[in-house]
Design an enzyme around this catalytic site. Structure first.
Site, PDB file in Angstrom:
ATOM      1  N   ASN A 232       0.850  -1.190   0.000  1.00 36.19           N
ATOM      2  CA  ASN A 232       0.000   0.000   0.000  1.00 36.19           C
ATOM      3  C   ASN A 232       0.891   1.246   0.000  1.00 36.19           C
ATOM      4  O   ASN A 232       1.616   1.490   0.962  1.00 36.19           O
ATOM      5  CB  ASN A 232      -0.897  -0.013   1.241  1.00 36.19           C
TER       6      ASN A 232
ATOM      7  N   HIS B  68      -3.785  -0.711   8.071  1.00 39.02           N
ATOM      8  CA  HIS B  68      -3.667  -1.121   9.475  1.00 39.02           C
ATOM      9  C   HIS B  68      -4.960  -1.750   9.985  1.00 39.02           C
ATOM     10  O   HIS B  68      -4.947  -2.443  10.991  1.00 39.02           O
ATOM     11  CB  HIS B  68      -3.255   0.073  10.359  1.00 39.02           C
TER      12      HIS B  68
END
Length: 159
Positions: free
Chosen positions: A110, A119
């Site tokens: 990412n 996350h």
């Protein structure tokens, strides 16, 4: 291409804009002569500051992450995970008709972490999995704690 750096609780960050869209967020500070402030970069920093202050969990910015069509699809799926919640690699894989390993690899690449919330993607059994951002799993846990999204078994950890 314009870049602007900021200080944050997870370290210095540099945001890059190209053609009116955010294309990357990297850990580190770039020299002042390489920085240029644009309205979009200023807005991104304001939204990130609001996020780190606990006043926002999602971002309203134009993103154009570089990558393969599959990596872009994973980024789009991650953007749909609301702040304060998580999904597993397997759940995203089902949505994308792919494998959890392929989703995990795409999450690890990412180019716009935090803003595109990789996350929020956890391993099977709601285990942490990995995090490619600076600070690794400690940063991932810190971001999830900020969003009040830590899995129950992780809430007892000293962050």
């Amino acid at each position: 291409m314009a870049q602007l750096s900021m200080h944050s609780p997870v370290g210095d960050l540099t945001i890059t804009e190209e053609d009116g869209e955010i294309i990357s967020l990297d850990w580190g500070w770039i020299p002042a002569e390489w920085q240029s402030e644009t309205p979009l970069l200023r807005e991104a920093i304001e939204q990130l500051n609001d996020y780190f202050d606990g006043n926002r969990v999602d971002f309203d910015l134009p993103f154009n992450p570089p990558g393969t069509p599959f990596q872009k699809a994973v980024c789009a799926a991650m953007l749909k995970i609301p702040g304060g919640s998580t999904k597993s690699y397997g759940e995203l894989a089902e949505e994308l008709d792919s494998s959890a390993q392929a989703v995990g690899n795409a999450c690890g690449h990412n180019p716009i972490p935090i803003l595109i919330p990789c996350h929020r993607v956890l391993a099977a059994g709601r285990e942490m999995g990995g995090y490619s951002g600076d600070g690794g799993l400690q940063t991932k846990k810190w971001l999830l704690a900020l969003e009040k999204a830590l899995p129950p078994q992780q809430e007892e950890l000293n962050l």
